[in-house]
Design a protein around this motif. Sequence first.
Motif, mmCIF file in Angstrom:
data_model
loop_
_atom_site.group_PDB
_atom_site.id
_atom_site.type_symbol
_atom_site.label_atom_id
_atom_site.label_comp_id
_atom_site.label_asym_id
_atom_site.label_seq_id
_atom_site.Cartn_x
_atom_site.Cartn_y
_atom_site.Cartn_z
ATOM 1 N N ARG A 90 4.762 40.829 53.451
ATOM 2 C CA ARG A 90 5.341 41.896 54.281
ATOM 3 C C ARG A 90 4.588 43.206 54.065
ATOM 4 N NH1 ARG A 90 9.730 39.827 56.678
ATOM 5 N NH2 ARG A 90 11.119 38.383 55.565
ATOM 6 N N ASP A 91 4.241 43.490 52.806
ATOM 7 C CA ASP A 91 3.497 44.719 52.511
ATOM 8 C C ASP A 91 2.130 44.691 53.184
ATOM 9 O OD1 ASP A 91 5.607 45.576 50.965
ATOM 10 O OD2 ASP A 91 4.697 44.997 49.057
ATOM 11 N N HIS A 92 1.525 43.507 53.204
ATOM 12 C CA HIS A 92 0.209 43.372 53.848
ATOM 13 C C HIS A 92 0.324 43.676 55.338
ATOM 14 C CE1 HIS A 92 -3.790 41.839 54.729
ATOM 15 N NE2 HIS A 92 -3.252 41.124 55.700
ATOM 16 N N LEU A 93 1.349 43.147 55.985
ATOM 17 C CA LEU A 93 1.521 43.399 57.413
ATOM 18 C C LEU A 93 1.877 44.861 57.673
ATOM 19 C CD1 LEU A 93 3.451 40.209 58.601
ATOM 20 C CD2 LEU A 93 1.002 40.678 58.679
ATOM 21 N N ALA A 94 2.651 45.458 56.777
ATOM 22 C CA ALA A 94 3.047 46.854 56.959
ATOM 23 C C ALA A 94 1.856 47.796 56.845
ATOM 24 C CB ALA A 94 4.103 47.227 55.924
ATOM 25 N N ALA A 95 0.802 47.354 56.152
ATOM 26 C CA ALA A 95 -0.380 48.199 55.958
ATOM 27 C C ALA A 95 -1.284 48.222 57.185
ATOM 28 C CB ALA A 95 -1.166 47.708 54.745
ATOM 29 N N HIS A 155 4.563 38.210 61.823
ATOM 30 C CA HIS A 155 5.903 38.529 61.313
ATOM 31 C C HIS A 155 6.828 37.308 61.411
ATOM 32 C CE1 HIS A 155 5.784 42.795 60.289
ATOM 33 N NE2 HIS A 155 4.986 42.992 61.331
ATOM 34 N N ALA A 156 6.688 36.541 62.472
ATOM 35 C CA ALA A 156 7.522 35.338 62.630
ATOM 36 C C ALA A 156 7.207 34.317 61.533
ATOM 37 C CB ALA A 156 7.291 34.717 64.014
ATOM 38 N N ILE A 157 5.940 34.209 61.179
ATOM 39 C CA ILE A 157 5.544 33.288 60.108
ATOM 40 C C ILE A 157 6.141 33.730 58.774
ATOM 41 C CG2 ILE A 157 3.577 32.495 58.734
ATOM 42 C CD1 ILE A 157 1.936 32.484 61.344
ATOM 43 N N VAL A 158 6.071 35.035 58.486
ATOM 44 C CA VAL A 158 6.635 35.530 57.222
ATOM 45 C C VAL A 158 8.140 35.306 57.183
ATOM 46 C CG1 VAL A 158 6.998 37.565 55.773
ATOM 47 C CG2 VAL A 158 4.812 37.235 56.926
ATOM 48 N N ASP A 159 8.833 35.580 58.274
ATOM 49 C CA ASP A 159 10.277 35.357 58.316
ATOM 50 C C ASP A 159 10.607 33.885 58.081
ATOM 51 O OD1 ASP A 159 10.734 38.026 58.825
ATOM 52 O OD2 ASP A 159 10.931 37.778 61.002
ATOM 53 N N PRO A 168 10.939 24.651 55.664
ATOM 54 C CA PRO A 168 9.580 24.193 55.990
ATOM 55 C C PRO A 168 9.370 23.836 57.450
ATOM 56 C CG PRO A 168 10.755 22.595 54.617
ATOM 57 C CD PRO A 168 11.567 23.849 54.608
ATOM 58 N N ASP A 169 10.380 23.269 58.115
ATOM 59 C CA ASP A 169 10.206 22.896 59.523
ATOM 60 C C ASP A 169 10.042 24.139 60.400
ATOM 61 O OD1 ASP A 169 10.363 20.240 58.909
ATOM 62 O OD2 ASP A 169 12.467 20.017 59.471
ATOM 63 N N VAL A 170 10.798 25.177 60.076
ATOM 64 C CA VAL A 170 10.698 26.424 60.836
ATOM 65 C C VAL A 170 9.335 27.079 60.591
ATOM 66 C CG1 VAL A 170 11.667 28.722 61.168
ATOM 67 C CG2 VAL A 170 13.195 26.773 60.770
ATOM 68 N N ALA A 171 8.896 27.076 59.326
ATOM 69 C CA ALA A 171 7.596 27.659 58.980
ATOM 70 C C ALA A 171 6.464 26.894 59.651
ATOM 71 C CB ALA A 171 7.422 27.644 57.459
ATOM 72 N N THR A 217 2.289 26.630 63.851
ATOM 73 C CA THR A 217 1.729 25.815 64.939
ATOM 74 C C THR A 217 1.589 26.643 66.217
ATOM 75 O OG1 THR A 217 2.686 23.773 64.041
ATOM 76 C CG2 THR A 217 2.044 23.753 66.363
ATOM 77 N N ILE A 218 2.613 27.409 66.535
ATOM 78 C CA ILE A 218 2.577 28.258 67.726
ATOM 79 C C ILE A 218 1.419 29.254 67.633
ATOM 80 C CG2 ILE A 218 3.797 30.116 68.938
ATOM 81 C CD1 ILE A 218 6.413 28.615 68.247
ATOM 82 N N HIS A 219 1.247 29.826 66.448
ATOM 83 C CA HIS A 219 0.214 30.846 66.250
ATOM 84 C C HIS A 219 -1.188 30.267 66.408
ATOM 85 C CE1 HIS A 219 -1.736 34.400 64.759
ATOM 86 N NE2 HIS A 219 -2.184 33.815 63.669
ATOM 87 N N VAL A 220 -1.477 29.174 65.704
ATOM 88 C CA VAL A 220 -2.823 28.601 65.746
ATOM 89 C C VAL A 220 -3.101 27.962 67.111
ATOM 90 C CG1 VAL A 220 -4.390 26.945 64.683
ATOM 91 C CG2 VAL A 220 -2.782 28.220 63.258
ATOM 92 N N ALA A 221 -2.095 27.324 67.686
ATOM 93 C CA ALA A 221 -2.283 26.688 68.991
ATOM 94 C C ALA A 221 -2.607 27.718 70.066
ATOM 95 C CB ALA A 221 -1.036 25.897 69.381
#
Length: 236
Positions: free
Chosen positions: A121-126, A190-194, A201-204, A209-213
């Motif tokens: 989260r800190d990485h994304l906030a930066a 952000h969706a991946i971090v959440d 694991p199924d949600v992650a 998958t959505i992101h890379v696809a």
Amino acid sequence: MAVTDEAIVKIKDMIVRGDLGPGDRLPREADLAERLGLSRNSLREAVKALSLIHVLDVRQGDGTYVTSLEPALLMGAMEFVVDFHRDHTVLEFLEVRRVLEPAATAMASLRMSDEDVQALRDHLAAVPAEPSVEELVQSDLEFHRMVARGSGNKVLGSLLDSLSGPTHRARVWRGMTQDNAVDRTIREHHAIVDAIASHQPDVARAAATIHVAGVEEWLRASLGSQQPTGQTPDAT
């Protein structure tokens, strides 16, 4: 089998059997050649080849040693494979990433601590409010490295890093040409971090998958829309 190939196999077998381990010094060239039934020339060529892929470390004036054999070291050669495959062939590498990265993200959701998730989260906030394409791509590369490391599997992390890093120019190109690419990337991160934070694991897996696809879909459409005689974008 070529003589040099035979020499490579014999040295590899010594390492696999445990006769030589990480950090061990190889016997003197003459002794090793005699032990393996090889000529000194073929042994020398095998050592050169194995040093290029970081299995052996030749230290001038000291000797030849087995490297640490860490996955990150050995898989560095994968970047050469990616770099030499351009145009439509790069889609095959993205397909591999689409298989492996969701698996790593699912593993990370089970293994990352609350502190690890906060670091994400800190990485994304930066990331700046209006990042340049280069800033976003660098953030993206580091984000995926952090998730892959969070899987707890060094081999998987190293393999994903070798597949991800060489796509730098393609990510820059996407950021410059695709509408809302910046906002979409940030939103999906952000969706991946959440999803990781939920320890589901199924949600992650689905979020990754959505992101890379999305990257793969964009590149496939971009390549397909080009004229056969046109220049295909550099997708490595």
